[in-house]
Design a protein around this motif. Structure first.
Motif, mmCIF file in Angstrom:
data_model
loop_
_atom_site.group_PDB
_atom_site.id
_atom_site.type_symbol
_atom_site.label_atom_id
_atom_site.label_comp_id
_atom_site.label_asym_id
_atom_site.label_seq_id
_atom_site.Cartn_x
_atom_site.Cartn_y
_atom_site.Cartn_z
ATOM 1 N N THR A 118 -16.379 7.163 0.580
ATOM 2 C CA THR A 118 -15.357 6.525 -0.244
ATOM 3 C C THR A 118 -15.339 5.069 0.175
ATOM 4 O O THR A 118 -15.310 4.755 1.361
ATOM 5 N N ALA A 174 -10.669 1.377 -5.859
ATOM 6 C CA ALA A 174 -11.683 2.307 -5.368
ATOM 7 C C ALA A 174 -12.996 2.023 -6.089
ATOM 8 O O ALA A 174 -13.065 2.075 -7.308
ATOM 9 N N GLU A 210 -15.362 6.986 -4.833
ATOM 10 C CA GLU A 210 -14.434 8.035 -4.374
ATOM 11 C C GLU A 210 -15.208 9.336 -4.245
ATOM 12 O O GLU A 210 -15.772 9.820 -5.235
ATOM 13 N N SER A 211 -15.273 9.853 -3.031
ATOM 14 C CA SER A 211 -16.001 11.096 -2.761
ATOM 15 C C SER A 211 -17.394 11.087 -3.361
ATOM 16 O O SER A 211 -17.869 12.047 -3.948
#
Length: 113
Positions: free
Chosen positions: A76, A102, A105-106
């Motif tokens: 992330t 962001a 993210e993941s």
């Protein structure tokens, strides 16, 4: 500002030079690695300049594919100049305030700047 420990830095540089004297080719594949902080920082600079740059993205020169799983799920990446660990100014070249954004993210690419 902290003082630099020149002796320790020189020792680390010398050790890295000694460790890289006898290199060898490896076959393509997946390998676990541990990256130095300097290496991670350099990767971050290249990602910012060439991947998450909004102008490059609009011109089709970025690797970013919004909504795609392009990185490992454990990654992330947040652009947040308000974080106390961050360096930078709180606004862009036009004076628009930065906000927390962001980028990954993941492992999924979410935004460019």
């Amino acid at each position: 500002m902290e003082e630099l420990d020149a002796a320790s830095i020189g020792e680390l540089a010398a050790q890295r030079a000694r460790d890289s004297r006898e290199t060898y080719d490896v076959k393509p594949g997946e390998y676990e690695v541990v990256l130095s902080p300097e290496c991670v920082g350099t990767i971050g600079v290249f990602l910012a300049a060439y991947g998450f740059n909004g102008k490059s993205f609009l011109e089709g020169q970025s690797f970013a594919e919004l909504g795609s799983q392009q990185f490992d799920e454990q990654i992330t990446l947040i652009d947040d100049v308000t974080d106390p660990r961050a360096m930078g100014v709180g606004f862009d070249a036009e004076g628009t305030p930065h906000r927390r954004l962001a980028l990954i993210e993941s492992g999924v690419t979410k935004n460019v700047v």
